[in-house]
Write an enzyme that holds these catalytic residues in place. Structure first.
Site, PDB file in Angstrom:
ATOM      1  N   HIS A   1      10.272  92.663 -29.946  1.00 40.05           N
ATOM      2  CA  HIS A   1      10.389  93.903 -29.163  1.00 40.05           C
ATOM      3  C   HIS A   1       9.009  94.422 -28.764  1.00 40.05           C
ATOM      4  O   HIS A   1       8.763  94.722 -27.582  1.00 40.05           O
ATOM      5  CB  HIS A   1      11.121  94.963 -29.987  1.00 40.05           C
ATOM      6  CG  HIS A   1      11.264  96.281 -29.296  1.00 40.05           C
ATOM      7  ND1 HIS A   1      12.369  96.609 -28.545  1.00 40.05           N
ATOM      8  CD2 HIS A   1      10.423  97.355 -29.209  1.00 40.05           C
ATOM      9  CE1 HIS A   1      12.216  97.826 -28.037  1.00 40.05           C
ATOM     10  NE2 HIS A   1      11.043  98.310 -28.432  1.00 40.05           N
ATOM     11  N   GLU A   2       8.107  94.510 -29.722  1.00 40.48           N
ATOM     12  CA  GLU A   2       6.767  95.033 -29.422  1.00 40.48           C
ATOM     13  C   GLU A   2       5.979  94.074 -28.537  1.00 40.48           C
ATOM     14  O   GLU A   2       5.179  94.504 -27.702  1.00 40.48           O
ATOM     15  CB  GLU A   2       6.017  95.320 -30.719  1.00 40.48           C
ATOM     16  CG  GLU A   2       6.657  96.379 -31.599  1.00 40.48           C
ATOM     17  CD  GLU A   2       6.875  97.697 -30.867  1.00 40.48           C
ATOM     18  OE1 GLU A   2       6.075  98.024 -29.964  1.00 40.48           O
ATOM     19  OE2 GLU A   2       7.857  98.399 -31.195  1.00 40.48           O
TER      20      GLU A   2
END
Length: 408
Positions: free
Chosen positions: A29-30
Site C-alpha cells: 500500500h505505501e
C-alpha cells in the site's frame, strides 16, 4: 514451562502469520503512494513500515529515510513539507509554504513538493496506495490460478432440508444449479456466497433436472452458525446441502492471460460482496456483526494456519499449504484494506480524495479550519469503527476465552 510453551505456540500460530500478512499488505500500500509520487518527482522524507523506535533505517541517495519500526501495525510515507495529519493546506497555508521554500531553497523550489503539483497528480498519489492493494490481490490470485489452479465443484443438490425455503421452492435431490439471479454458476461456492448475503430477499435459481431447465425462487432465512474460521456468523440459508460427484469435479489451471482475467474477477467479487454487505447494513437488512478488527483478523489467520498444518503432517506439505493459505489470505486482506482506505473519511485516502474533489469544483483548497474539523470527525468515526469491529470480535469469536488462553 508448559505454560510458556503454550504462549509461544499461540504467538507462532496467531500473531506471527497475522503480522507477516499485514506487513506485506501495508508495505505494498505505501509503495503505491511512494512509487506514484516518485514518478511525478515529489520530494519525500521517509518511507516507514511500523511505528515506534526504528530497528532499521538508512537514507538513500534521494534523501529518503527507509525505516522499520519495532511495532509492525502500519506504515506511512512522509512527504516533504507535510504540515499535519490532514495533509492539505488551504490557500493561505500554501502561500506561506511557498515563501518559506523560496527563502530556504530559492525560487521554484516548491515544484518538488506534493501540494504544488497539479491536482490530478496529487489525486493519483493518494489513490496509488489503494490501487496497489488491488493490484497485489490480482497478482496473487493470478499466480494461484495459473500455478496451482482451482477445483470447480458443480452445485449439485445432495439433500433438501424438510420445511426449509428450498423445500418450499420445489428443489429436489439431484438438481444441478446452473444459474443464480441470471448469472452462470461454475462452482457451488458461488451459490453459497449469494445466498449468504440475501436473507429476506428472493433469489432466482435455474436448475438442470434431467433434460429440463427449471426455474425456482427461494428466500433465504437468517441463521446463526459457527464457522471454523470466522467464528459465530449470521448468514442467509435456504436449507440445501450441495455437493458434486467424483466425475463432475474438475481441476482447472488457467493460462497466463486467462489467469489474469480470473484474478480480476475474483478481486471484483470480493469488492462486490463487501459493497453488498455494507449496502444491506444501511438498508437495515444486516446488523454489521460481521465486521472484524485486528483481533478477528489475527484469529482468522491463526485458524487458517492450524487448518493448513492439519491438512497434511508432512513438512513439505505444511510449508506448501501455509504458503498457499497465507498468500490467499493476504489477497483478501489487501482488497479489504484498499477498500477501507477509499472510504470518504478525512483521515483516510478517500478523505483526501474528497478534499481534492472539492478543490476541483471550487477551484481552491478547502478552508484549513474545515479540513481540521473534518479530520477530527474522521478520526472519531475511524476510532468508533475500530471499537465496533473489536467488540464484534470479542462477541462472535469468544476472544475473552481466546485471550485468556494466551496467558494460561
Amino acid at each position: 514451562m508448559s505454560g510458556m510453551i503454550g504462549v509461544i505456540s499461540q504467538i507462532l500460530t496467531y500473531v506471527v502469520p497475522f503480522l507477516l500478512v499485514l506487513t506485506l499488505v501495508v508495505t505494498v500500500h505505501e509503495l503505491g503512494h511512494f512509487l506514484t509520487a516518485r514518478a511525478f518527482g515529489v520530494k519525500m522524507d521517509r518511507f516507514a513500515i511500523g511505528f515506534g523506535r526504528a530497528i532499521f533505517k538508512r537514507t538513500d541517495k534521494h534523501g529518503v529515510e527507509w525505516r522499520v519500526g519495532w511495532l509492525p501495525l502500519g506504515g506511512y510515507v512522509k512527504f516533504s513539507g507535510d504540515l499535519d495529519a490532514t495533509g492539505v493546506p488551504d490557500r493561505a497555508g500554501l502561500e506561506t509554504m511557498r515563501q518559506a521554500l523560496t527563502v530556504k531553497h530559492g525560487p521554484g523550489a516548491e515544484r518538488d513538493y506534493l501540494y504544488f503539483k497539479p491536482l490530478w497528480q496529487r489525486a493519483l498519489v493518494v489513490a496509488g496506495g489503494p490501487f496497489a492493494n488491488f493490484v497485489l490481490a490480482i497478482f496473487i490470485f493470478t499466480l494461484l490460478f495459473s500455478l496451482v489452479g482451482v477445483e470447480l465443484r458443480p452445485a449439485r443438490v445432495m439433500q433438501v432440508q424438510a420445511g426449509s425455503p428450498a423445500a418450499a421452492a420445489g428443489f429436489q435431490q439431484g438438481d444441478l444449479i446452473t444459474h443464480v439471479n441470471g448469472k452462470l454458476i461454475a462452482d457451488g461456492g458461488e451459490v453459497t456466497r449469494v445466498v449468504a448475503l440475501s436473507s429476506g430477499d428472493p433469489v432466482r435459481f435455474t436448475v438442470e433436472r434431467g433434460d429440463q431447465a427449471v426455474q425456482l425462487t427461494a428466500t433465504p432465512e437468517r441463521r446463526v452458525e459457527t464457522d471454523r474460521i470466522a467464528g459465530r456468523v449470521t448468514v442467509g440459508r435456504i436449507g440445501l446441502a450441495l455437493g458434486s460427484t467424483r466425475d463432475e469435479i474438475r481441476h482447472v489451471r488457467y493460462g497466463p492471460i486467462a489467469a489474469v482475467g480470473q484474478g480480476v474477477r475474483e478481486t471484483g467479487a470480493i469488492l462486490n460482496t463487501t459493497l453488498t454487505y455494507i449496502g444491506r447494513i444501511f438498508t437495515g437488512r444486516e446488523s454489521g456483526d460481521q465486521f472484524s478488527g485486528p483481533l478477528g483478523i489475527a484469529k482468522a489467520s491463526g485458524a487458517l494456519t492450524n487448518a493448513a498444518v492439519a491438512a497434511n503432517p508432512e513438512p513439505w506439505a505444511i510449508v506448501r499449504n501455509l504458503l498457499l493459505t497465507l498468500t490467499s489470505f493476504a489477497a483478501i486482506l489487501s482488497v479489504g484494506i484498499g477498500f477501507l482506505n477509499l472510504m470518504p473519511i478525512p483521515v483516510l485516502d478517500g478523505g483526501h480524495l474528497l478534499f481534492y474533489a472539492y478543490e476541483a469544483v471550487a477551484r481552491r483548497p478547502m478552508a484549513a479550519r474545515v479540513q481540521e474539523a473534518g479530520y477530527r470527525v474522521g478520526l472519531a468515526l475511524l476510532a468508533s469503527l475500530m471499537l465496533f469491529a473489536t467488540w464484534n470480535d470479542l462477541q462472535k469469536l469468544n476472544l475473552f476465552k481466546f485471550l485468556g488462553g494466551l496467558v494460561s
